[in-house]
Design an enzyme around this catalytic site. Structure first.
Site, mmCIF file in Angstrom:
data_model
loop_
_atom_site.group_PDB
_atom_site.id
_atom_site.type_symbol
_atom_site.label_atom_id
_atom_site.label_comp_id
_atom_site.label_asym_id
_atom_site.label_seq_id
_atom_site.Cartn_x
_atom_site.Cartn_y
_atom_site.Cartn_z
ATOM 1 N N SER A 40 0.792 -1.227 0.000
ATOM 2 C CA SER A 40 0.000 0.000 0.000
ATOM 3 C C SER A 40 0.825 1.279 0.000
ATOM 4 O O SER A 40 0.332 2.320 -0.398
ATOM 5 C CB SER A 40 -0.964 0.022 1.191
ATOM 6 N N LYS A 91 0.414 4.305 6.738
ATOM 7 C CA LYS A 91 -0.171 5.148 5.692
ATOM 8 C C LYS A 91 0.428 6.546 5.787
ATOM 9 O O LYS A 91 1.148 6.885 6.715
ATOM 10 C CB LYS A 91 -1.700 5.259 5.840
#
Length: 181
Positions: A40, A91
């Site tokens: 990700s 993230k």
């Protein structure tokens, strides 16, 4: 002779215990190493598509609590998943409290980030479960900020890329004009 040996053992034990306590304090509250798994955050982290190679990064844990005001757009952070307390995610912070963001899932609307929360996204949106899925997260869930990769050695000290340019037109800092303007 036995007295000298017992003094030596006692000092050795005391030194080892003190070192252990300092090590535990530092890794729990100041900085530590974390392995990054998944795609990700490509290309910033785990740029190699080989799933057997994972980056190990140095993280700053002093940003928790009262120091969370040091967080800024573009920081890569680790946090506890808002849906699964046993899952930790990595993230990038895209928007902070009072910012507006256009979600990828609904480009005709926007979300105003509430006080005490932030919007996080993976750099590789197609392989990321992030705020586009679960909405803004409480800043209190953030555990640490990623400083730099330390493994593999070829990436040691590599400067992490800034906020990707393609994300900037979706961000309205403090509800004002877009970041790209």
């Amino acid at each position: 002779m036995s007295t000298a040996a017992s003094v030596f053992r006692r000092r050795l034990f005391t030194g080892a215990a003190a070192t252990t306590f300092v090590w535990i304090f530092v890794t729990d509250n100041v900085m530590s190493l974390q392995m990054i798994k998944g795609r990700s955050m490509q290309p910033a982290l785990n740029p190699d598509s080989n799933r057997l190679k994972n980056d190990v990064v140095l993280v700053d844990k002093t940003i928790r609590g009262m120091m969370s005001s040091r967080l800024k757009r573009g920081d890569i952070v680790t946090f506890t998943s808002p849906h699964d307390p046993d899952c930790h995610l990595v993230k990038r912070i895209i928007a902070l409290p009072h910012d507006c963001i256009v979600p990828l899932s609904s480009p005709d609307s926007y979300v105003r980030i509430p006080n005490g929360q932030c919007w996080v996204e993976g750099d590789e949106s197609f392989h990321s479960s992030d705020s586009n899925t679960f909405g803004p997260i409480p800043i209190a869930l953030i555990d640490a900020r990623v400083i730099t990769p330390v493994w593999p050695l070829s990436r040691f000290g590599t400067r992490l890329p800034l906020l990707p340019e393609w994300k900037k037109p979706r961000i309205y800092p403090n509800g004002g004009p877009r970041m790209s303007e």
